[in-house]
Design an enzyme around this catalytic site. Structure first.
Site, PDB file in Angstrom:
ATOM      1  N   GLY A  39      -2.298  -6.420   9.684  1.00  0.00           N
ATOM      2  CA  GLY A  39      -1.947  -6.310   8.381  1.00  0.00           C
ATOM      3  C   GLY A  39      -0.181  -6.388   8.157  1.00  0.00           C
ATOM      4  O   GLY A  39       0.527  -6.040   9.196  1.00  0.00           O
ATOM      5  N   ASN A  47      -0.283   4.138  10.172  1.00  0.00           N
ATOM      6  CA  ASN A  47      -1.642   4.370  10.067  1.00  0.00           C
ATOM      7  C   ASN A  47      -2.109   5.746  10.337  1.00  0.00           C
ATOM      8  O   ASN A  47      -3.112   6.062   9.603  1.00  0.00           O
ATOM      9  CB  ASN A  47      -2.164   3.341  10.972  1.00  0.00           C
ATOM     10  CG  ASN A  47      -2.645   2.243  10.794  1.00  0.00           C
ATOM     11  OD1 ASN A  47      -3.600   1.389  11.357  1.00  0.00           O
ATOM     12  ND2 ASN A  47      -2.265   1.703   9.597  1.00  0.00           N
ATOM     13  N   ASN A 107      -8.423   1.652  14.943  1.00  0.00           N
ATOM     14  CA  ASN A 107      -8.905   1.112  13.721  1.00  0.00           C
ATOM     15  C   ASN A 107      -8.665  -0.346  13.551  1.00  0.00           C
ATOM     16  O   ASN A 107      -7.632  -0.930  14.016  1.00  0.00           O
ATOM     17  CB  ASN A 107      -8.584   1.950  12.351  1.00  0.00           C
ATOM     18  CG  ASN A 107      -7.102   1.459  11.987  1.00  0.00           C
ATOM     19  OD1 ASN A 107      -6.272   1.762  12.599  1.00  0.00           O
ATOM     20  ND2 ASN A 107      -6.844   0.783  10.757  1.00  0.00           N
ATOM     21  N   ARG A 189       5.524   0.473   4.986  1.00  0.00           N
ATOM     22  CA  ARG A 189       4.986  -0.933   5.411  1.00  0.00           C
ATOM     23  C   ARG A 189       5.932  -1.973   4.994  1.00  0.00           C
ATOM     24  O   ARG A 189       6.271  -3.030   5.706  1.00  0.00           O
ATOM     25  CB  ARG A 189       3.769  -1.150   4.697  1.00  0.00           C
ATOM     26  CG  ARG A 189       2.750  -0.173   4.798  1.00  0.00           C
ATOM     27  CD  ARG A 189       1.971  -0.289   6.021  1.00  0.00           C
ATOM     28  NE  ARG A 189       1.200  -1.528   6.149  1.00  0.00           N
ATOM     29  CZ  ARG A 189      -0.157  -1.526   6.837  1.00  0.00           C
ATOM     30  NH1 ARG A 189      -0.654  -0.558   7.422  1.00  0.00           N
ATOM     31  NH2 ARG A 189      -0.691  -2.649   6.998  1.00  0.00           N
ATOM     32  N   HIS A 256     -11.630   0.875   4.172  1.00  0.00           N
ATOM     33  CA  HIS A 256     -11.263   0.248   5.492  1.00  0.00           C
ATOM     34  C   HIS A 256     -10.596   1.551   6.354  1.00  0.00           C
ATOM     35  O   HIS A 256     -10.598   1.354   7.556  1.00  0.00           O
ATOM     36  CB  HIS A 256     -10.332  -0.913   5.355  1.00  0.00           C
ATOM     37  CG  HIS A 256     -10.479  -1.514   6.649  1.00  0.00           C
ATOM     38  ND1 HIS A 256     -11.674  -1.728   7.416  1.00  0.00           N
ATOM     39  CD2 HIS A 256      -9.215  -1.967   7.353  1.00  0.00           C
ATOM     40  CE1 HIS A 256     -10.854  -2.430   8.719  1.00  0.00           C
ATOM     41  NE2 HIS A 256      -9.675  -2.564   8.603  1.00  0.00           N
ATOM     42  N   TRP A 257      -9.958   2.475   5.490  1.00  0.00           N
ATOM     43  CA  TRP A 257      -9.052   3.426   6.228  1.00  0.00           C
ATOM     44  C   TRP A 257      -9.685   4.956   6.012  1.00  0.00           C
ATOM     45  O   TRP A 257      -9.240   5.505   5.279  1.00  0.00           O
ATOM     46  CB  TRP A 257      -7.899   3.554   5.530  1.00  0.00           C
ATOM     47  CG  TRP A 257      -6.936   2.239   5.979  1.00  0.00           C
ATOM     48  CD1 TRP A 257      -7.078   1.279   6.877  1.00  0.00           C
ATOM     49  CD2 TRP A 257      -5.387   2.044   5.599  1.00  0.00           C
ATOM     50  NE1 TRP A 257      -6.037   0.686   7.174  1.00  0.00           N
ATOM     51  CE2 TRP A 257      -5.188   0.592   6.293  1.00  0.00           C
ATOM     52  CE3 TRP A 257      -4.870   2.304   4.223  1.00  0.00           C
ATOM     53  CZ2 TRP A 257      -3.903   0.329   5.923  1.00  0.00           C
ATOM     54  CZ3 TRP A 257      -3.788   1.769   4.056  1.00  0.00           C
ATOM     55  CH2 TRP A 257      -3.158   0.541   4.869  1.00  0.00           C
TER      56      TRP A 257
END
Length: 277
Positions: A39, A47, A107, A189, A256-257
């Site tokens: 991503g 993360n 992940n 990010r 998702h996390w």
């Protein structure tokens, strides 16, 4: 370790394949390696900043690499990025770090890289922790997922990715609770996004590994968020039916996390799994 913008800068492994991989290395004891997902602006620290120190405090040595093409690691724009390339870079980074055997925590993209390591180098992997790993579905199935569609739309538009666009992507595509899409996360990010070249995501090749899951001999702890918008739910049964030594946690109110949205629970389960299997 020093700060480089918002993110800490640690060590660099000069790998045998000629590439340089950045990694954080903290603590002493049995080794746990955290493998981040893909991503925009992804990195190991971003993360797992809420997770690895819990294990460091419990007596483990934690290594948090940035995959090739991500974070502060090299970003070649003249090679493809098949799964084998990611696995090769992680293996060679561990060689430089003097790690012969470890537990891998991965992940998404990091999950399928962990699977690739365990399948190709089983002697190096003691246990696996997988959070909605890639490699359990075909491309057409991924393309039907709303979160994945949003990722493709954002990066296929040709428009610049602004902090607002990135925040919306996290809040609506990767998370159940948008409160976890914090300004600090977006800043981290965005810092990496400025130095990414996009080539890694354009040339990434992840095979479907379901038919090989039965080869895994190590204990596996799996997590799956029941509000997942990125990974098809057939991955749940692919893990449950094909991995011999599996403990599987299905988390509600989770996207998702899981390591972000249910940080404390994730950390407790990981420590128990490391200590007791």
């Amino acid at each position: 370790m020093k700060l480089k913008g918002r993110l800490p800068e640690g060590h660099y492994a000069n790998c045998a394949n000629g590439y340089r991989i950045h990694y954080l290395d903290e603590g002493q004891g049995e080794v746990v390696v955290f493998l981040h997902g893909s991503g925009p602006g992804a990195s190991g620290y971003s993360n797992f900043k809420g997770n690895y120190r819990h294990l460091v405090d419990a007596g483990y040595r934690c290594i948090i690499p940035d995959h090739i093409g991500y974070g502060f690691s090299d970003k070649p724009n003249d090679v493809d990025h098949p799964l084998s390339f990611f696995v090769e870079c992680i293996k060679q980074t561990l060689d430089v770090a003097g790690v012969e055997k470890c537990t891998l925590v991965g992940n998404s993209l990091g999950g399928v890289i962990a699977l690739g390591m365990a399948l190709e180098h089983p002697e190096r992997v003691e246990k696996l922790v997988l959070m909605a790993p890639g490699g359990l579905s075909d491309l057409a199935e991924y393309q039907q997922m709303p979160g994945m569609q949003k990722v493709f739309k954002v990066f296929g538009s040709g428009e610049p990715v602004t902090p607002a666009v990135m925040k919306d992507l996290f809040a609506t595509g990767l998370m159940h609770n948008p409160e976890h899409a914090t300004d600090a996360l977006v800043e981290e990010r965005m810092q990496i996004m400025q130095i990414m070249n996009g080539h890694v995501m354009a040339t990434m090749q992840v095979p479907n590994l379901v038919d090989r899951l039965h080869e895994l001999e190590c204990p596996v702890l799996g997590f799956w968020g029941m509000d997942e918008k990125m990974m098809p739910e057939n991955g749940i049964m692919a893990m449950a039916k094909n991995i011999k030594h599996l403990r599987l946690v299905l988390a509600t109110e989770c996207g998702h996390w899981v390591m972000v949205e249910h940080e404390a629970m994730f950390n407790r389960y990981c420590l128990d799994f490391l200590q007791h299997g």
